[in-house]
Design an enzyme around this catalytic site. Structure first.
Site, PDB file in Angstrom:
ATOM      1  N   ASN A 468       4.926  -5.991  -1.835  1.00  0.00           N
ATOM      2  CA  ASN A 468       6.155  -6.514  -1.225  1.00  0.00           C
ATOM      3  C   ASN A 468       7.332  -5.616  -1.548  1.00  0.00           C
ATOM      4  O   ASN A 468       7.288  -4.830  -2.502  1.00  0.00           O
ATOM      5  CB  ASN A 468       6.450  -7.933  -1.726  1.00  0.00           C
ATOM      6  CG  ASN A 468       6.848  -7.972  -3.185  1.00  0.00           C
ATOM      7  OD1 ASN A 468       5.987  -7.979  -4.076  1.00  0.00           O
ATOM      8  ND2 ASN A 468       8.145  -8.011  -3.463  1.00  0.00           N
ATOM      9  N   CYS A 469       8.388  -5.723  -0.724  1.00  0.00           N
ATOM     10  CA  CYS A 469       9.669  -5.102  -1.056  1.00  0.00           C
ATOM     11  C   CYS A 469      10.675  -6.227  -1.228  1.00  0.00           C
ATOM     12  O   CYS A 469      10.310  -7.327  -1.633  1.00  0.00           O
ATOM     13  CB  CYS A 469      10.087  -4.089   0.009  1.00  0.00           C
ATOM     14  SG  CYS A 469      10.380  -4.787   1.639  1.00  0.00           S
ATOM     15  N   THR A 470      11.934  -6.004  -0.923  1.00  0.00           N
ATOM     16  CA  THR A 470      12.955  -7.009  -1.191  1.00  0.00           C
ATOM     17  C   THR A 470      12.726  -8.293  -0.420  1.00  0.00           C
ATOM     18  O   THR A 470      12.868  -9.393  -0.957  1.00  0.00           O
ATOM     19  CB  THR A 470      14.350  -6.461  -0.823  1.00  0.00           C
ATOM     20  OG1 THR A 470      14.472  -5.134  -1.313  1.00  0.00           O
ATOM     21  CG2 THR A 470      15.443  -7.339  -1.417  1.00  0.00           C
TER      22      THR A 470
END
Length: 530
Positions: A468-470
């Site tokens: 995942n990212c932000t």
């Protein structure tokens, strides 16, 4: 390309922590400034000492960025046992620097770095975790962490003969890393002076690029968001060595006390401080939201407001724009390009009027690390910033409104008979089962979303890896044809959107993505679930 995107999203894990520590340093700067706080903040007072201690804590992540990235990357890049991968990466990085220390100690003149002079007296040397070594900054940390994570993914589950069973798993990964780090350390001693020279030349080019460089930086940072490659634009500049060796964020906080006390223009004191992309997140987001609201039929305005207000506040307050941007990105991509053009132009104009600083995180960064500590001597700069920003809010509003109406863009809420337009909540999901799918609600928002996503992604057998990212759940799937379309994921606001690029799939979740990812991985690793 999928591997590059996955790596870019992994970089966000350590970067997310910078906002908090930056706010701590901003307030410490404010409360230690005698010209603002008066005699209570004079050097040697109890007040000064307390805030000096707090300020020291705020420097933690900036003083140990290499280690933070070394440990943070495997948490996203490891395909199994990420905790073990993080420990293996830390051990590998310590071995790497220990080998460099030993090589430079034994052959100081061969490599032109004499540790006997002390690392504080020699450019290009640094003490990392107490080890005097070459200053390879976060670039070295990222490379070593990536190598160790690759070894972990390949050999962590390797089955050894029974008599060697004690060396399986983490120990086997560290053992292999030991023999890999030695030649890499030697190679680093040989080539790093050349690499450092190249970085120095790049720094000079970026600093000397002027307004064109500033505009291009901000345009690419915005326009690459859909691909996830924007991390490669801002991270090397803000926390990497592209402009200054330890990153612009650390450079800003290191000198913000001096900037606060000086009456010289900020741009003269910090000429390369063009981290202004937060202005588009604040002023641009407001204009976009107002345009979307004003073009919505009267009967749907309350419903669209319920969607726009939280998405806009998320963008304005903390600088996370994806929930708002993804509402129009795939429906009308040219609006997103216009957004990138306007944001870059606004930031460049503000830079031209003397604005520099740390603005990437929305109003939290605006207030805590710029306006509050520096307003006394630089308030006029910030007044100009607000005037330009509000002017662009109006430009955003009128241009977006004109294009939405001109091309009748079918944004959420613009259809008069649109019924299924509301924010998702747990009770909605419990009470209403999807007509086309048999997902069972658990009562836990994160688990409910994870179950829903897994079904829409083709089941656990279709999941190759996940990170995942932000705001986005990033996955590699085995068969992209088994993945449902965007309408499935945005149903009942279960997600903000879907991005497909080959076998790389991104589900735009929002700020709860770390919790959703954890629940999702538990499902994928659960043998009782098919």
């Amino acid at each position: 390309m999928n591997a590059i995107k996955r790596f870019g999203s992994a970089m966000i894990v350590p970067v997310l922590m910078f906002a908090f520590f930056g706010i701590v340093l901003g307030f410490a700067t404010l409360f230690k400034n005698p010209s603002i706080m008066g005699s209570i903040a004079a050097d040697g007072t109890t007040w000064f000492k307390i805030w000096s201690v707090i300020e020291a804590g705020g420097w933690t992540i900036f003083n140990h960025m290499e280690v933070v990235f070394v440990v943070g990357l495997p948490l996203s890049l490891a395909k199994k046992a990420p905790g073990h991968a993080a420990l293996a990466a830390l051990m590998g990085y310590l071995m790497f620097n220990t080998f460099i220390n030993a090589i430079l100690t034994q052959w100081p003149h061969t490599f032109g770095a004499n540790l006997e002079k002390g690392v504080e007296n020699v450019t290009g040397l640094k003490a990392i975790a107490g080890i005097e070594t070459l200053d390879t900054n976060i670039l070295g940390g990222i490379i070593i962490s990536s190598i160790i994570t690759w070894i972990h993914n390949r050999y962590y589950s390797k089955r050894l003969p029974e008599m060697l069973g004690v060396f399986q798993g983490l120990t086997f990964v560290v053992t292999i890393s030991f023999f890999v780090m030695l030649p890499i350390a030697l190679l680093t001693c040989v080539i790093w002076p050349t690499v450092q020279g190249g970085i120095t030349s790049l720094q000079g080019f970026i600093i000397g690029s002027g307004y064109i460089g500033v505009w291009l930086y901000h345009f690419l940072e915005r326009v690459l968001i859909p691909t996830g490659l924007h991390h490669f634009i801002y991270a090397p500049i803000e926390v990497g060595p592209v402009v200054v060796n330890h990153g612009l964020k650390a450079e800003w906080f290191e000198h913000v006390n001096e900037f606060a006390k000086s009456t010289e223009p900020l741009k003269e004191q910090f000429p390369y401080g063009f981290m202004l992309q937060g202005n588009g997140k604040v002023f641009g987001a407001i204009g976009i939201a107002l345009a979307m609201y004003s073009t919505t039929p009267k009967e749907n305005k309350k419903k669209i407001a319920a969607l726009l207000i939280p998405a806009t506040l998320t963008a304005v307050v903390v600088g996370i724009t994806e929930p708002l941007e993804f509402t129009f990105l795939f429906i009308a991509p040219y609006l997103f390009v216009l957004h990138a053009l306007l944001a870059a132009t606004m930031d460049t104009m503000m830079y031209g009027f003397g604005l520099v600083g740390n603005f990437g995180g929305g109003l939290l960064d605006f207030f805590a690390t710029n306006w509050i500590p520096l307003a006394q001597n630089h308030w006029l700069t910030y007044v100009i910033q607000i005037i330009i920003g509000l002017g662009f809010t109006a430009i955003y509003y009128f241009l977006f409104r004109f294009l939405i109406l001109k091309f009748d863009i079918p944004l959420p809420g613009r259809k008069k008979d649109e019924k299924d337009m509301k924010l998702y909540n747990k009770n909605d999901y419990k009470d209403k089962k999807n007509e086309d799918h048999s997902t069972v609600a658990t009562g836990n928002e994160y688990e409910d979303k994870a179950i829903y996503y897994l079904e829409g992604l083709g089941g656990k057998e279709n999941i190759k890896d996940v990170t995942n990212c932000t705001t986005r759940l990033r996955l590699t799937v085995n068969d992209v044809e088994k993945v449902e379309d965007s309408a499935y994921f945005t149903h009942n606001q279960m997600a903000h959107g879907l991005v497909k690029s080959g076998k790389n799939v991104q589900v735009v979740v929002g700020m709860s993505v770390p919790q959703v990812r954890e629940a999702f991985e538990n499902l994928v690793n659960n043998d009782d679930i098919k």
